[in-house]
Write a protein that holds these residues in place. Structure first.
Motif, PDB file in Angstrom:
ATOM      1  N   ARG A   1       0.819  -1.243   0.000  1.00 14.64           N
ATOM      2  CA  ARG A   1       0.000   0.000   0.000  1.00 14.64           C
ATOM      3  C   ARG A   1       0.830   1.261   0.000  1.00 14.64           C
ATOM      4  O   ARG A   1       0.450   2.276  -0.561  1.00 14.64           O
ATOM      5  CB  ARG A   1      -0.916   0.011   1.242  1.00 14.64           C
ATOM      6  N   PHE A   2       1.969   1.197   0.699  1.00 12.30           N
ATOM      7  CA  PHE A   2       2.794   2.405   0.870  1.00 12.30           C
ATOM      8  C   PHE A   2       4.255   2.073   0.550  1.00 12.30           C
ATOM      9  O   PHE A   2       5.096   1.989   1.448  1.00 12.30           O
ATOM     10  CB  PHE A   2       2.654   2.938   2.308  1.00 12.30           C
TER      11      PHE A   2
ATOM     12  N   TYR B   1      -2.863   1.435  10.344  1.00 12.52           N
ATOM     13  CA  TYR B   1      -3.239   2.544   9.465  1.00 12.52           C
ATOM     14  C   TYR B   1      -4.531   3.148   9.998  1.00 12.52           C
ATOM     15  O   TYR B   1      -5.492   2.434  10.291  1.00 12.52           O
ATOM     16  CB  TYR B   1      -3.453   2.050   8.029  1.00 12.52           C
TER      17      TYR B   1
ATOM     18  N   GLU C   1       5.124   9.889  -5.546  1.00  8.16           N
ATOM     19  CA  GLU C   1       4.869   8.908  -4.487  1.00  8.16           C
ATOM     20  C   GLU C   1       4.816   9.558  -3.095  1.00  8.16           C
ATOM     21  O   GLU C   1       4.160   9.048  -2.193  1.00  8.16           O
ATOM     22  CB  GLU C   1       6.013   7.902  -4.532  1.00  8.16           C
TER      23      GLU C   1
ATOM     24  N   ARG D   1      -0.784  10.251  -1.757  1.00  2.87           N
ATOM     25  CA  ARG D   1      -0.354   8.849  -1.692  1.00  2.87           C
ATOM     26  C   ARG D   1       0.318   8.486  -0.371  1.00  2.87           C
ATOM     27  O   ARG D   1       0.242   7.355   0.078  1.00  2.87           O
ATOM     28  CB  ARG D   1       0.681   8.571  -2.795  1.00  2.87           C
ATOM     29  N   MET D   2       0.999   9.426   0.208  1.00  2.71           N
ATOM     30  CA  MET D   2       1.786   9.108   1.404  1.00  2.71           C
ATOM     31  C   MET D   2       1.083   9.616   2.664  1.00  2.71           C
ATOM     32  O   MET D   2       0.711  10.784   2.728  1.00  2.71           O
ATOM     33  CB  MET D   2       3.158   9.776   1.298  1.00  2.71           C
TER      34      MET D   2
ATOM     35  N   TRP E   1       3.430   9.729   9.241  1.00  4.64           N
ATOM     36  CA  TRP E   1       3.828   8.491   9.916  1.00  4.64           C
ATOM     37  C   TRP E   1       4.493   8.768  11.259  1.00  4.64           C
ATOM     38  O   TRP E   1       5.060   9.836  11.489  1.00  4.64           O
ATOM     39  CB  TRP E   1       4.777   7.677   9.029  1.00  4.64           C
TER      40      TRP E   1
END
Ligand SMILES: Cc1cc2nc3c(=O)[nH]c(=O)nc-3n(C[C@H](O)[C@H](O)[C@H](O)COP(=O)(O)OP(=O)(O)OC[C@H]3O[C@@H](n4cnc5c(N)ncnc54)[C@H](O)[C@@H]3O)c2cc1C
Length: 386
Positions: free
Chosen positions: A132-133, A146, A241, A246-247, A250
């Motif tokens: 996914r990442f 997530y 990306e 998309r990211m 975190w």
């Protein structure tokens, strides 16, 4: 300038226009109260804790008290967005990840808390994270939670929106006016600056890393440690990306926790949580990033995000004001109910600013709030008499 003899009167005085004070002023003004917000520097200055492009917003906490408070804050951020006409909270989702035993407990606890509170989440193994990442590089033993409710608060914009909307509702904002002393006197509190004396029904102290300088004048001290942290940007080399579509944001739970943000146009932003540079006072912060720390951060990026340029750019420093247990402290001074202290940094306060501001406005007006801050009402237990 000499102090003028006649005092100005407000219903409420808020000391400090960082995230917390500007949010309190916004809510008080919105409630129709006559409020003065005093800031020793300029609004948006870079010597405290609230400046910069971005802060993480998330429900994903191991501790349910903070997760619940974050859940209450989200609609309030949306309200601020609607009223300001600006985008302030960009939802990217968030990844809490670990790939060593030190981090597994925290990640598992985050999942349990989200489950218990009925928040959405997905448990991912390393293979699923890779699928996914793919921008994250983690070992085969790794796992992650997530959470779709995480994202990025545009920090500078949020503070400016609070101040602008507070002013639009009649709040008075004085920059470059430092409070020297606070004198509670029965139903009133006197506030003294180099320029003026003010009289108010109640005072809110949201002075961040300077809070003890103000408390000292009242004969108290809090056991806080000020830490200078830094963040830096890493060039995504034009790759889509790393964009927020998309990211996710975190948090990497490890011995030295790392966290970061997708590329909003200036590169991927990353930092360590509690890098360990302690200061004797907030004024010691010279704004100079630490070269060894930046090298350590660059090495981390090289290992974990091989597609990024690991050269740190545009590094900036910022202050954490740490309570011994990293919990917030939001409470009235013992036996002085009209002086409220909010020292809620410990490096994770921004996401709650809109709710803490609401809670502070509630406390000075009604003595109670529906915001989930019970765990922060502990000033009497922590305050030391000087
Ligand atoms: C590097 C870094 C990364 C962070 N990342 C996150 C994150 O991702 N998510 C998150 O939720 N939180 C994060 N935080 C924490 C968050 O930013 C802070 O908790 C929050 O900004 C604290 O705001 P504050 O209003 O308490 O303090 P401040 O922003 O420091 O505001 C206090 C204000 O009071 C003023 N003041 C002090 N004394 C006086 C006086 N005597 N008279 C007048 N004015 C005075 C100061 O000048 C200052 O402007 C981070 C913090 C740092 C440093």
């Amino acid at each position: 300038m000499a102090v003028t003899s006649s005092a100005q009167t407000f219903e409420y005085v808020v000391i400090g226009a960082g995230a917390m004070g500007s949010a309190a002023a916004y809510h008080l003004a919105r409630d129709g109260r006559r409020v003065l917000l005093l800031e020793q520097f300029a609004v948006g200055h870079t010597r405290g804790s609230s400046h910069g492009e971005s802060r993480i917003f998330r429900f994903a906490y191991p501790n349910a008290d903070y997760a619940q408070l974050a859940m209450q804050c989200k609609p309030l951020w949306r309200q601020l967005e609607a009223e300001s006409g600006e985008r302030l909270l960009i939802e990217t989702g968030g990844l809490d990840l670990a790939d060593d035993p030190e981090g597994f407990n925290a990640v598992d606890e985050v999942a349990r808390t989200l489950e218990r509170l009925g928040a959405a989440y997905a448990l991912l193994d390393a293979e699923q994270v890779r699928a996914r990442f793919p921008m994250f590089s983690m070992s085969r033993e790794g796992r992650a939670v997530y959470s779709p409710d995480a994202g990025i608060l545009l920090a500078d914009r949020c503070v400016r929106a609070f101040v602008r909307l507070a002013q639009a509702q009649g709040a008075v904002v004085h920059e470059h006016e430092a409070v020297r002393a606070i004198h509670p006197e029965g139903a009133h509190v006197w506030v003294e600056t180099a320029q003026q004396r003010y009289r108010a029904r109640a005072v809110i102290i949201t002075a961040g890393a300077w809070v003890n300088a103000l408390l000292a004048g009242l004969g108290f001290a809090l056991p806080l440690r000020i830490e200078r942290e830094q963040v830096a940007y890493f060039d995504a080399r034009g790759s889509a990306e790393f964009r927020p579509e998309r990211m996710p944001i975190w948090i990497h739970y490890r011995a030295l926790i790392a966290y970061g943000f997708p590329d909003l146009g200036n590169g991927v932003k990353a930092g360590f949580h509690h890098a360990g540079h302690y200061l004797n006072s907030a004024d010691e912060n010279n704004g100079q990033p630490d070269a060894a720390d930046l090298e350590r951060l660059g090495n981390y990026i090289r290992m974990r995000f091989p597609a990024l340029d690991p050269t740190p750019r545009n590094a900036l420093t910022c202050l954490y004001t740490n309570a011994p247990d990293e919990d917030f402290i939001i409470d009235a001074l013992p036996s002085v109910p009209n002086v409220i202290v909010a020292s809620p940094c410990s490096g994770h306060g921004f996401k709650f600013a809109v709710g803490i501001g609401r809670a502070l406005a509630d406390l000075v007006q009604h003595g109670e709030t529906s915001l989930h801050i019970r765990h922060t009402r502990r000033l009497a237990a922590l305050l030391q008499q000087l």
